[in-house]
Design a protein around this motif. Structure first.
Motif, PDB file in Angstrom:
ATOM      1  N   VAL A 160      -7.960   2.408   5.595  1.00  0.00           N
ATOM      2  CA  VAL A 160      -6.124   3.086   5.985  1.00  0.00           C
ATOM      3  C   VAL A 160      -6.079   4.208   5.150  1.00  0.00           C
ATOM      4  O   VAL A 160      -5.485   5.451   5.645  1.00  0.00           O
ATOM      5  CB  VAL A 160      -5.530   1.647   4.975  1.00  0.00           C
ATOM      6  N   GLU A 161      -6.561   4.460   3.542  1.00  0.00           N
ATOM      7  CA  GLU A 161      -6.842   5.713   3.313  1.00  0.00           C
ATOM      8  C   GLU A 161      -7.675   6.611   3.948  1.00  0.00           C
ATOM      9  O   GLU A 161      -6.483   7.665   3.384  1.00  0.00           O
ATOM     10  CB  GLU A 161      -6.771   5.687   1.252  1.00  0.00           C
ATOM     11  N   GLN A 162      -8.249   6.376   4.054  1.00  0.00           N
ATOM     12  CA  GLN A 162      -9.038   8.200   5.638  1.00  0.00           C
ATOM     13  C   GLN A 162      -8.191   8.729   6.793  1.00  0.00           C
ATOM     14  O   GLN A 162      -7.894   9.292   6.798  1.00  0.00           O
ATOM     15  CB  GLN A 162     -10.289   7.566   4.844  1.00  0.00           C
ATOM     16  N   VAL A 163      -7.894   7.674   7.435  1.00  0.00           N
ATOM     17  CA  VAL A 163      -6.707   7.716   8.248  1.00  0.00           C
ATOM     18  C   VAL A 163      -5.726   8.258   8.063  1.00  0.00           C
ATOM     19  O   VAL A 163      -5.019   9.383   8.145  1.00  0.00           O
ATOM     20  CB  VAL A 163      -6.257   6.225   9.269  1.00  0.00           C
ATOM     21  N   LEU A 164      -4.928   8.160   6.792  1.00  0.00           N
ATOM     22  CA  LEU A 164      -3.913   8.715   5.862  1.00  0.00           C
ATOM     23  C   LEU A 164      -4.318   9.732   5.914  1.00  0.00           C
ATOM     24  O   LEU A 164      -3.459  11.529   6.087  1.00  0.00           O
ATOM     25  CB  LEU A 164      -3.342   7.847   5.192  1.00  0.00           C
ATOM     26  N   ARG A 165      -5.249  10.418   5.290  1.00  0.00           N
ATOM     27  CA  ARG A 165      -5.356  11.409   4.717  1.00  0.00           C
ATOM     28  C   ARG A 165      -6.295  11.933   6.098  1.00  0.00           C
ATOM     29  O   ARG A 165      -5.610  13.709   5.843  1.00  0.00           O
ATOM     30  CB  ARG A 165      -7.074  11.810   3.985  1.00  0.00           C
ATOM     31  N   ASP A 166      -6.458  12.226   6.714  1.00  0.00           N
ATOM     32  CA  ASP A 166      -7.010  12.794   8.085  1.00  0.00           C
ATOM     33  C   ASP A 166      -6.183  13.645   8.937  1.00  0.00           C
ATOM     34  O   ASP A 166      -5.619  14.505   9.515  1.00  0.00           O
ATOM     35  CB  ASP A 166      -8.091  11.756   9.294  1.00  0.00           C
ATOM     36  N   ALA A 167      -4.819  12.141   8.415  1.00  0.00           N
ATOM     37  CA  ALA A 167      -3.552  12.274   9.445  1.00  0.00           C
ATOM     38  C   ALA A 167      -2.805  13.158   8.667  1.00  0.00           C
ATOM     39  O   ALA A 167      -1.895  13.984   9.251  1.00  0.00           O
ATOM     40  CB  ALA A 167      -2.658  11.173   9.474  1.00  0.00           C
TER      41      ALA A 167
ATOM     42  N   ARG B  13       6.136   2.693   7.392  1.00  0.00           N
ATOM     43  CA  ARG B  13       6.501   3.498   8.686  1.00  0.00           C
ATOM     44  C   ARG B  13       5.725   4.747   9.116  1.00  0.00           C
ATOM     45  O   ARG B  13       4.831   4.235  10.084  1.00  0.00           O
ATOM     46  CB  ARG B  13       7.368   4.636   9.303  1.00  0.00           C
ATOM     47  N   LYS B  14       5.127   5.266   8.179  1.00  0.00           N
ATOM     48  CA  LYS B  14       3.760   6.496   7.872  1.00  0.00           C
ATOM     49  C   LYS B  14       2.581   5.602   8.175  1.00  0.00           C
ATOM     50  O   LYS B  14       2.014   5.808   9.429  1.00  0.00           O
ATOM     51  CB  LYS B  14       2.897   6.488   6.340  1.00  0.00           C
ATOM     52  N   ILE B  15       2.256   4.134   7.458  1.00  0.00           N
ATOM     53  CA  ILE B  15       0.980   3.743   7.761  1.00  0.00           C
ATOM     54  C   ILE B  15       1.373   2.442   9.275  1.00  0.00           C
ATOM     55  O   ILE B  15       0.801   2.413  10.152  1.00  0.00           O
ATOM     56  CB  ILE B  15       0.905   2.396   6.607  1.00  0.00           C
ATOM     57  N   SER B  16       2.328   1.664   9.292  1.00  0.00           N
ATOM     58  CA  SER B  16       3.457   1.808  10.577  1.00  0.00           C
ATOM     59  C   SER B  16       2.012   2.318  11.821  1.00  0.00           C
ATOM     60  O   SER B  16       1.878   1.100  12.958  1.00  0.00           O
ATOM     61  CB  SER B  16       4.036   0.570  10.700  1.00  0.00           C
TER      62      SER B  16
ATOM     63  N   LEU C  85       0.845  -1.249  -0.711  1.00  0.00           N
ATOM     64  CA  LEU C  85      -0.081  -0.012   0.079  1.00  0.00           C
ATOM     65  C   LEU C  85       0.902   1.231  -0.573  1.00  0.00           C
ATOM     66  O   LEU C  85       0.529   1.977  -0.770  1.00  0.00           O
ATOM     67  CB  LEU C  85      -1.134   0.144   0.534  1.00  0.00           C
ATOM     68  N   ALA C  86       2.239   0.996   0.887  1.00  0.00           N
ATOM     69  CA  ALA C  86       3.199   2.699   0.646  1.00  0.00           C
ATOM     70  C   ALA C  86       3.252   2.417  -0.924  1.00  0.00           C
ATOM     71  O   ALA C  86       3.163   4.011  -1.178  1.00  0.00           O
ATOM     72  CB  ALA C  86       3.651   2.282   1.651  1.00  0.00           C
ATOM     73  N   ARG C  87       4.416   1.992  -1.088  1.00  0.00           N
ATOM     74  CA  ARG C  87       3.945   1.828  -2.667  1.00  0.00           C
ATOM     75  C   ARG C  87       3.212   1.783  -3.389  1.00  0.00           C
ATOM     76  O   ARG C  87       3.269   3.688  -4.370  1.00  0.00           O
ATOM     77  CB  ARG C  87       5.020   0.794  -3.404  1.00  0.00           C
ATOM     78  N   GLN C  88       2.726   1.945  -2.944  1.00  0.00           N
ATOM     79  CA  GLN C  88       0.783   2.679  -4.295  1.00  0.00           C
ATOM     80  C   GLN C  88       0.684   3.804  -4.217  1.00  0.00           C
ATOM     81  O   GLN C  88       0.426   4.764  -4.381  1.00  0.00           O
ATOM     82  CB  GLN C  88      -0.112   1.178  -3.479  1.00  0.00           C
ATOM     83  N   TRP C  89       0.968   4.185  -2.641  1.00  0.00           N
ATOM     84  CA  TRP C  89       0.634   6.050  -2.208  1.00  0.00           C
ATOM     85  C   TRP C  89       2.015   6.449  -2.354  1.00  0.00           C
ATOM     86  O   TRP C  89       1.482   7.750  -2.331  1.00  0.00           O
ATOM     87  CB  TRP C  89      -0.178   5.681  -1.159  1.00  0.00           C
ATOM     88  N   GLY C  90       3.064   6.075  -2.799  1.00  0.00           N
ATOM     89  CA  GLY C  90       4.541   7.010  -2.454  1.00  0.00           C
ATOM     90  C   GLY C  90       4.922   7.380  -1.303  1.00  0.00           C
ATOM     91  O   GLY C  90       4.916   8.390  -1.143  1.00  0.00           O
TER      92      GLY C  90
END
Length: 71
Positions: free
Chosen positions: A52-59, A19-22, A10-15
């Motif tokens: 996961v995508e929404q939490v990354l956006r919220d962060a 660690r940001k996801i972990s 997923l990290a590769r997919q989003w560039g």
């Protein structure tokens, strides 16, 4: 059988760095129960990817949102 992803995939997919996801799992913004660690890798079901995508956006990690306090 449902499609499964790893944090790295997923990290590769989003560039972004994996660690940001972990880190979101470690500060309990993402569910350990929904995404268990199997043989040393966290397994993310396809149905949980939008969460996961929404939490990354919220962060503020993915573009489009202001950063929140954790991470």
């Amino acid at each position: 059988m449902p499609k499964l992803f790893t944090v790295s995939a997923l990290a590769r997919q989003w560039g972004i760095p994996p660690r940001k996801i972990s880190d979101l799992f470690y500060c309990r913004r993402l569910s350990d129960d929904a995404c268990p660690v199997v043989e040393g890798r966290r397994i993310i079901p396809e149905a949980y990817v939008p969460v996961v995508e929404q939490v990354l956006r919220d962060a503020g990690i993915l573009k489009g949102q202001e950063p929140q306090t954790c991470p």
